[in-house]
Every structure is written in C-alpha cells, then in structure tokens.
Design a protein around this motif. Structure first.
Motif, PDB file in Angstrom:
ATOM      1  N   ALA A 228       0.829  -1.206   0.000  1.00 18.13           N
ATOM      2  CA  ALA A 228       0.000   0.000   0.000  1.00 18.13           C
ATOM      3  C   ALA A 228       0.867   1.261   0.000  1.00 18.13           C
ATOM      4  N   GLU A 229       1.971   1.223   0.730  1.00 24.55           N
ATOM      5  CA  GLU A 229       2.910   2.362   0.765  1.00 24.55           C
ATOM      6  C   GLU A 229       3.510   2.588  -0.615  1.00 24.55           C
ATOM      7  N   PHE A 230       3.865   1.507  -1.282  1.00 24.74           N
ATOM      8  CA  PHE A 230       4.437   1.576  -2.629  1.00 24.74           C
ATOM      9  C   PHE A 230       3.457   2.265  -3.581  1.00 24.74           C
ATOM     10  N   VAL A 231       2.198   1.812  -3.547  1.00 24.29           N
ATOM     11  CA  VAL A 231       1.184   2.373  -4.437  1.00 24.29           C
ATOM     12  C   VAL A 231       0.939   3.841  -4.112  1.00 24.29           C
ATOM     13  N   ALA A 232       0.777   4.160  -2.835  1.00 24.47           N
ATOM     14  CA  ALA A 232       0.493   5.534  -2.430  1.00 24.47           C
ATOM     15  C   ALA A 232       1.649   6.466  -2.778  1.00 24.47           C
ATOM     16  N   ASP A 233       2.863   5.975  -2.612  1.00 27.77           N
ATOM     17  CA  ASP A 233       4.054   6.796  -2.823  1.00 27.77           C
ATOM     18  C   ASP A 233       4.314   7.059  -4.300  1.00 27.77           C
ATOM     19  N   THR A 234       3.761   6.230  -5.173  1.00 24.04           N
ATOM     20  CA  THR A 234       3.999   6.392  -6.619  1.00 24.04           C
ATOM     21  C   THR A 234       2.711   6.728  -7.363  1.00 24.04           C
ATOM     22  N   ARG A 235       1.685   7.108  -6.621  1.00 28.57           N
ATOM     23  CA  ARG A 235       0.374   7.360  -7.220  1.00 28.57           C
ATOM     24  C   ARG A 235       0.426   8.437  -8.297  1.00 28.57           C
ATOM     25  N   GLU A 236       1.246   9.446  -8.080  1.00 32.52           N
ATOM     26  CA  GLU A 236       1.287  10.549  -9.034  1.00 32.52           C
ATOM     27  C   GLU A 236       1.848  10.127 -10.393  1.00 32.52           C
ATOM     28  N   LEU A 237       2.491   8.963 -10.444  1.00 30.26           N
ATOM     29  CA  LEU A 237       3.060   8.487 -11.708  1.00 30.26           C
ATOM     30  C   LEU A 237       2.042   7.737 -12.562  1.00 30.26           C
ATOM     31  N   VAL A 238       0.906   7.371 -11.975  1.00 28.12           N
ATOM     32  CA  VAL A 238      -0.114   6.634 -12.716  1.00 28.12           C
ATOM     33  C   VAL A 238      -1.087   7.642 -13.325  1.00 28.12           C
ATOM     34  N   ARG A 239      -1.006   7.801 -14.629  1.00 28.70           N
ATOM     35  CA  ARG A 239      -1.772   8.837 -15.307  1.00 28.70           C
ATOM     36  C   ARG A 239      -3.171   8.365 -15.681  1.00 28.70           C
ATOM     37  N   CYS A 240      -4.111   9.301 -15.729  1.00 27.79           N
ATOM     38  CA  CYS A 240      -5.447   9.046 -16.242  1.00 27.79           C
ATOM     39  C   CYS A 240      -5.572   9.777 -17.577  1.00 27.79           C
ATOM     40  N   SER A 241      -6.061   9.061 -18.573  1.00 29.62           N
ATOM     41  CA  SER A 241      -6.194   9.690 -19.883  1.00 29.62           C
ATOM     42  C   SER A 241      -7.336  10.695 -19.900  1.00 29.62           C
TER      43      SER A 241
ATOM     44  N   SER B  84     -12.909  -0.185 -13.006  1.00 29.22           N
ATOM     45  CA  SER B  84     -12.087   0.343 -11.912  1.00 29.22           C
ATOM     46  C   SER B  84     -11.214   1.485 -12.410  1.00 29.22           C
ATOM     47  N   GLU B  85     -10.756   1.376 -13.652  1.00 26.34           N
ATOM     48  CA  GLU B  85      -9.948   2.447 -14.249  1.00 26.34           C
ATOM     49  C   GLU B  85     -10.750   3.748 -14.293  1.00 26.34           C
ATOM     50  N   ILE B  86     -12.015   3.637 -14.689  1.00 25.78           N
ATOM     51  CA  ILE B  86     -12.871   4.825 -14.772  1.00 25.78           C
ATOM     52  C   ILE B  86     -13.127   5.402 -13.378  1.00 25.78           C
ATOM     53  N   ALA B  87     -13.496   4.521 -12.431  1.00 30.93           N
ATOM     54  CA  ALA B  87     -13.788   4.989 -11.068  1.00 30.93           C
ATOM     55  C   ALA B  87     -12.546   5.586 -10.414  1.00 30.93           C
ATOM     56  N   ARG B  88     -11.404   4.948 -10.611  1.00 33.69           N
ATOM     57  CA  ARG B  88     -10.156   5.429 -10.001  1.00 33.69           C
ATOM     58  C   ARG B  88      -9.801   6.822 -10.508  1.00 33.69           C
ATOM     59  N   CYS B  89     -10.038   7.058 -11.786  1.00 34.36           N
ATOM     60  CA  CYS B  89      -9.675   8.362 -12.340  1.00 34.36           C
ATOM     61  C   CYS B  89     -10.582   9.475 -11.810  1.00 34.36           C
ATOM     62  N   PHE B  90     -11.802   9.128 -11.399  1.00 36.69           N
ATOM     63  CA  PHE B  90     -12.649  10.129 -10.754  1.00 36.69           C
ATOM     64  C   PHE B  90     -12.068  10.514  -9.404  1.00 36.69           C
ATOM     65  N   TYR B  91     -11.496   9.522  -8.700  1.00 40.24           N
ATOM     66  CA  TYR B  91     -10.958   9.757  -7.359  1.00 40.24           C
ATOM     67  C   TYR B  91      -9.468  10.113  -7.384  1.00 40.24           C
ATOM     68  N   ARG B  92      -9.024  10.701  -8.472  1.00 39.38           N
ATOM     69  CA  ARG B  92      -7.592  11.007  -8.627  1.00 39.38           C
ATOM     70  C   ARG B  92      -7.070  11.961  -7.549  1.00 39.38           C
ATOM     71  N   GLU B  93      -7.961  12.788  -6.959  1.00 29.91           N
ATOM     72  CA  GLU B  93      -7.540  13.721  -5.921  1.00 29.91           C
ATOM     73  C   GLU B  93      -7.769  13.169  -4.517  1.00 29.91           C
ATOM     74  N   ASN B  94      -8.363  11.999  -4.431  1.00 30.60           N
ATOM     75  CA  ASN B  94      -8.672  11.379  -3.137  1.00 30.60           C
ATOM     76  C   ASN B  94      -7.754  10.164  -2.969  1.00 30.60           C
ATOM     77  N   GLY B  95      -6.656  10.368  -2.238  1.00 27.86           N
ATOM     78  CA  GLY B  95      -5.646   9.324  -2.133  1.00 27.86           C
ATOM     79  C   GLY B  95      -6.157   8.021  -1.555  1.00 27.86           C
ATOM     80  N   THR B  96      -7.032   8.100  -0.559  1.00 26.67           N
ATOM     81  CA  THR B  96      -7.525   6.887   0.093  1.00 26.67           C
ATOM     82  C   THR B  96      -8.393   6.055  -0.851  1.00 26.67           C
ATOM     83  N   SER B  97      -9.379   6.685  -1.481  1.00 22.20           N
ATOM     84  CA  SER B  97     -10.262   5.956  -2.400  1.00 22.20           C
ATOM     85  C   SER B  97      -9.502   5.504  -3.635  1.00 22.20           C
TER      86      SER B  97
END
Length: 221
Positions: free
Chosen positions: A88-101, A185-198
């Motif tokens: 979870a730390e790995f994902v959270a720490d690199t979240r900004e590198l995962v782009r949404c189109s 999940s890709e669509i839902a995740r991109c909506f929550y791009r500013e919400n780190g927890t979700s």
C-alpha cells in the motif's frame, strides 16, 4: 482474510500465507508495469524490498514447517500485514506516476456502472443489485449514490458470479469478468484522482483482478 486494504486479525496457515504473499508481489509487479515508462530507483527499490520480504517469508515457512502443522501461526499474520502495508505504501508513494487519460466526472462514472449493471442483469437475470433483482428493474445513474458505492456493488456482484463459476468453470467467462472489473475500476479510479484513500483502494483491487485475469489467461492459452 483479505490483504487488500485490510489487516489480518487472525493467525494464518503456512499455505495461505505463501499464497497471499505471492499475490501481493504479483500485484506490485503489475503496478510496476503501469509505471514502467517512469520507472526509477524508487519503483525498483520497492520491488526489491517486496521480493526480499517474500523471500524471508519463504525461509521462515521452510524452517518452521514442523511447527506449522496446526495451520495457525501469528508470526505469519504479522509478516503478511507488514508485506501488505509495504504494498500500500508503494502504491500511495507512486500514485502521481499513474496517469489518467480522462478526468472522469461523477456522472460519467455512475452512468458507466449503471450500464454495466444493466447489461449484467440481462446475462444473469437472478442477480440482485442494490436489493433488487436486476432483471426486473433498470438502474439509472441517479439511483447510484456515489461512484464508489456503485463500484463496490459492481465488484460484489461480479464476485458473486465468479464464486459460482469456481475454479473449474468457464475460464473465458471468468477472464472476461475480471477484465470488465479492470476497465470499470480504471474509470472509477480516475474520478478519485484527488482522493488518495479511495484512489489507492480502487487501484489495489484493480491490480488484484488484473493479476487474477492473467492467471486465468495462462490457463486458457
């Protein structure tokens, strides 16, 4: 005893521990694949740490196997919790590198999920969604309180179908379902791009179904 965003509270057996550890490592590798264009020492370092912890867990199990015959061991639970926390730390720490189109809107997400659930109802007429037999109603985007609630209900419904398919059922159907969960999940995740927890919660589940889809795909092909 789910290691995706949940702490293991109970002791665990050796076989389950190694299976969960392998799944965590596989999910992390799929996450690394997403980041491959931006791979740097941070990403490679996380993978190395995860691999090291999984290797240590294997050594522990092999050395303590005689003491694990009762299929319960609190140390295994603690080590898996540490491993899941690192993931979870790995994902959270690199979240900004995962782009949404596309920057998805709440309406877009809810409509997409409603469409999926209605289509699912046609294929699985006895399935219950939000307490209703989905074949008897048509779900509207307005019926979905929030994107994450709709996403959770979709995952729950799909998981119910996967449980019915089982390990020896229709492999193509199972792989298709997992791919659909990945896409939604890709669509839902991109909506929550500013919400780190979700965002992290959805992404970890997305990576888990991507991992499971690859397993099924290997069996098919």
């Amino acid at each position: 005893m789910d290691t995706i965003g949940h702490r293991l509270e109970d002791p665990i057996g050796a076989e389950d521990a190694m299976r969960m550890a392998a799944q965590i490592l596989e999910r992390a590798r799929y996450h690394a694949d997403v980041l491959i264009a931006n791979a740097d020492e941070k990403v490679l370092g996380y993978i190395a740490r995860l691999e090291s912890q999984v290797a240590d867990l294997k050594v522990y199990v092999s050395e303590e196997i005689d003491d694990l015959v009762l299929e319960v061991d609190q140390v295994l639970s603690d080590r898996l919790n540490d491993l899941a926390k690192l993931e979870a730390e790995f994902v959270a720490d690199t979240r900004e590198l995962v782009r949404c189109s596309v920057a998805e809107s709440a309406q877009t997400v809810k409509q997409s999920i409603a469409d999926v659930l209605n289509d699912l109802g046609k294929r699985e007429p006895s399935l219950t969604i939000f307490g209703f037999v989905v074949a008897e109603v048509e779900i509207q985007a307005s019926n979905i309180a929030s994107p994450i609630e709709g996403w959770e209900e979709m995952v729950r419904a799909y998981e119910e179908i996967l449980a019915e398919i089982g390990e020896n059922g229709d492999m193509f159907k199972a792989a298709g379902i997992m791919d659909e969960i990945d896409r939604e999940s890709e669509i839902a995740r991109c909506f929550y791009r500013e919400n780190g927890t979700s965002w992290t919660r959805i992404f970890l589940v997305q990576m888990e179904y991507r991992r499971r889809s690859k397993v099924w795909s290997r069996l098919i092909f």
